[in-house]
Design an enzyme around this catalytic site. Structure first.
Site, PDB file in Angstrom:
ATOM      1  N   THR A 198      -0.311   2.198  -6.621  1.00 17.55           N
ATOM      2  CA  THR A 198       0.798   1.297  -6.941  1.00 17.55           C
ATOM      3  C   THR A 198       0.415   0.383  -8.089  1.00 17.55           C
ATOM      4  O   THR A 198      -0.679  -0.166  -8.108  1.00 17.55           O
ATOM      5  CB  THR A 198       1.133   0.440  -5.706  1.00 17.55           C
ATOM      6  N   ARG A 226      12.080   3.963   4.299  1.00 14.31           N
ATOM      7  CA  ARG A 226      11.059   2.907   4.439  1.00 14.31           C
ATOM      8  C   ARG A 226      10.875   2.184   3.096  1.00 14.31           C
ATOM      9  O   ARG A 226      10.775   2.804   2.043  1.00 14.31           O
ATOM     10  CB  ARG A 226       9.743   3.536   4.890  1.00 14.31           C
ATOM     11  N   ASP A 229       5.954  -3.334   0.720  1.00 12.50           N
ATOM     12  CA  ASP A 229       5.833  -4.704   0.214  1.00 12.50           C
ATOM     13  C   ASP A 229       6.200  -4.822  -1.256  1.00 12.50           C
ATOM     14  O   ASP A 229       6.602  -5.896  -1.720  1.00 12.50           O
ATOM     15  CB  ASP A 229       4.384  -5.199   0.390  1.00 12.50           C
TER      16      ASP A 229
HETATM   17  C1  SD4 Z   1       3.497   0.367  -0.119  1.00 13.22           C
HETATM   18  N1  SD4 Z   1       2.008  -1.199  -1.153  1.00 13.22           N
HETATM   19  O1  SD4 Z   1       4.515   1.028  -0.285  1.00 13.22           O
HETATM   20  C2  SD4 Z   1       2.650   0.074  -1.335  1.00 13.22           C
HETATM   21  C3  SD4 Z   1       1.722   1.222  -1.551  1.00 13.22           C
HETATM   22  C4  SD4 Z   1       0.467   0.887  -2.268  1.00 13.22           C
HETATM   23  O2  SD4 Z   1      -1.685   1.321  -2.724  1.00 13.22           O
HETATM   24  O3  SD4 Z   1       0.293  -0.153  -2.845  1.00 13.22           O
HETATM   25  N2  SD4 Z   1      -0.538   1.680  -2.250  1.00 13.22           N
HETATM   26  O4  SD4 Z   1       3.137  -0.019   0.985  1.00 13.22           O
END
Ligand code: SD4
Length: 342
Positions: A198, A226, A229
Site C-alpha cells: 500500500t 471490505r 484503513d
Molecule cells: C488494508 N492497510 O487494506 C491496507 C493494506 C496494506 O500493507 O497496507 N497493506 O488493510
C-alpha cells in the site's frame, strides 16, 4: 524462548514512559520541501512527487502525482493490477488530505484507474468526504474518469488462481520476513522485505504546507466490499498542518481500531518525535493483544512540521522512502518483533 534482542524489544512495552523531552526529536530535520512514502517503491513515488515539490509546487499536487504514478504500475497491492478480493474482483481504496483539513476518499471502487484523483474530486467538488462502491464509480464516470475493463492483471490472475485452490480466508497480512511467494514476491531486500505494498505518502512543500495521500487495492482476497484503513481519514492518513502528518500500512482493521494516524499526529502534537509517536501507536496495537499482534503487520510513517520523519512497525520488514534536497534514501523502520524465518 525469547532471545535477548526480542526481550529488549518487548521490554520496551513495559518500560515507564520516557519523558516527552527525550522523545521530542530524532534529529533528522530537513529543509523543506520533503516527501516520505511507504515501502521501497516509495523511491519512485517520491521522484514523481519531487517533480512538483522541487518547482515550488503544492504538496497536494505532489502527493496526488506520486499516488497516481503507482496506480499506473502493475503491483500486488495498488491500482487495478492488484490482487482481487475473494470473488475475483479488484476494489480500490484511496484518500487525500490537504493543509486546510480538506479531505476526500473512495472505498471499494471498481474499474477506475486513479482512485486518488476521484478522492480529490470528491474533496474539491462535493460537500462530502467519502464515496464508496457503485456510487463512487458512478461519481467518477460522471466526472470524466474512464471505466476500465474488469480483467485481472496476469500476476493477479495467477495469484488468485493459486489462492482459489484452498480459498483460505486468512486475514493475515504482509509479514515480510516470512518471505512470501508468488509473482509479486521478488525482489526482496536482504532482510526479506518486499519491494512494494500500500502506498501512503506525506509531504511538505516549499511554502511549508503539508498534504498526504494513500492508495491501495487493500487486503488480498478480502470479503467483497471490505474497506480497510487506507481511505479512512484518521486511520490510514491524517494531516494537521500545524503539527504533522502520518500514514499507515498493514492490517487495516488494527489501524482503524485505534484511529492510528490520528493517534500518531496527536502524540506529535504533545511533543513526541515522529518515530516516538509511531512507536506509541504501535504499542496500542500490541498491548491490546500481544499474541495476536505477532501474527500481523502494521507500520506507521510520520512527518512533522519541522520536516523530521520517522516510522515504527509491529514486525521487522517495514521500510519507507525519503526525498528532500539533502536526502534520497530507503530507511528500514524500527519494530517490536523479529519473528522471521531465522
Ligand atoms: C488494508 N492497510 O487494506 C491496507 C493494506 C496494506 O500493507 O497496507 N497493506 O488493510
Amino acid at each position: 524462548m525469547l532471545n535477548r534482542r526480542k526481550f529488549l524489544q518487548l521490554s520496551t512495552l513495559a518500560a515507564p514512559l520516557l519523558s516527552l523531552k527525550n522523545m521530542a526529536s530524532n534529529g533528522n530535520a530537513q529543509t523543506k520541501p520533503i516527501v516520505v512514502s511507504t515501502w521501497n517503491n516509495g523511491k519512485e513515488v517520491n521522484a514523481e512527487a519531487w517533480k512538483i515539490l522541487s518547482k515550488n509546487g503544492r504538496s497536494l499536487d505532489a502527493v496526488e502525482a506520486g499516488a497516481r504514478y503507482v496506480e499506473d504500475t502493475i503491483d500486488c497491492c495498488i491500482g487495478l493490477g492488484g490482487y482481487p478480493d475473494r470473488d475475483g474482483i479488484v476494489t480500490l481504496d484511496a484518500c487525500i488530505m490537504d493543509e486546510h483539513a480538506n479531505c476526500g476518499s473512495v472505498g471499494a471502487i471498481e474499474q477506475i484507474k486513479h482512485p486518488v484523483s476521484v478522492a480529490r474530486k470528491i474533496m474539491e467538488t462535493t460537500p462530502h468526504i467519502m464515496l464508496v462502491g457503485d456510487g463512487a464509480q458512478q461519481f467518477a464516470i460522471e466526472n470524466g474518469f474512464k471505466k476500465e475493463p474488469k480483467e485481472l492483471s496476469a500476476p493477479a490472475k495467477e495469484a488468485y488462481q493459486n489462492w482459489l485452490k484452498k480459498s483460505e480466508y486468512k486475514p493475515e497480512i504482509n509479514i515480510e520476513n516470512k518471505k512470501g511467494n508468488g509473482p509479486f514476491a521478488p525482489p526482496f531486500f536482504d532482510d526479506g522485505s518486499p519491494n512494494h505494498d500500500t502506498m501512503g505518502l506525506v509531504a511538505i512543500d516549499a511554502s511549508g504546507n503539508m498534504s498526504g495521500a494513500v492508495t491501495t487495492s487493500g487486503m488480498a482476497f478480502k470479503i467483497h466490499g471490505r474497506v480497510g484503513d487506507s481511505p479512512i481519514i484518521g486511520a490510514g492518513l491524517f494531516v494537521d498542518n500545524e503539527v504533522g502528518a502520518a500514514t499507515s500500512s498493514g492490517l487495516g482493521e488494527e489501524v482503524i481500531r485505534i484511529c492510528g494516524t490520528h493517534v500518531v499526529v496527536e502524540y506529535m502534537r504533545h511533543g513526541l518525535s515522529p518515530e516516538a509517536a509511531c512507536k506509541k501507536a504501535i504499542e496500542r496495537i500490541i498491548n491490546r493483544d500481544m499474541q495476536r499482534a505477532k501474527t500481523l503487520q502494521v507500520g506507521f510513517l510520520a512527518l512533522n512540521k519541522k520536516g523530521e520523519y520517522g516510522a515504527y512497525a509491529v514486525q521487522k520488514g517495514f521500510v519507507f522512502a525519503v526525498k528532500s534536497n539533502g536526502e534520497e534514501k530507503i530507511v528500514p523502520a524500527k519494530y517490536f518483533f523479529d519473528l522471521g524465518v531465522t
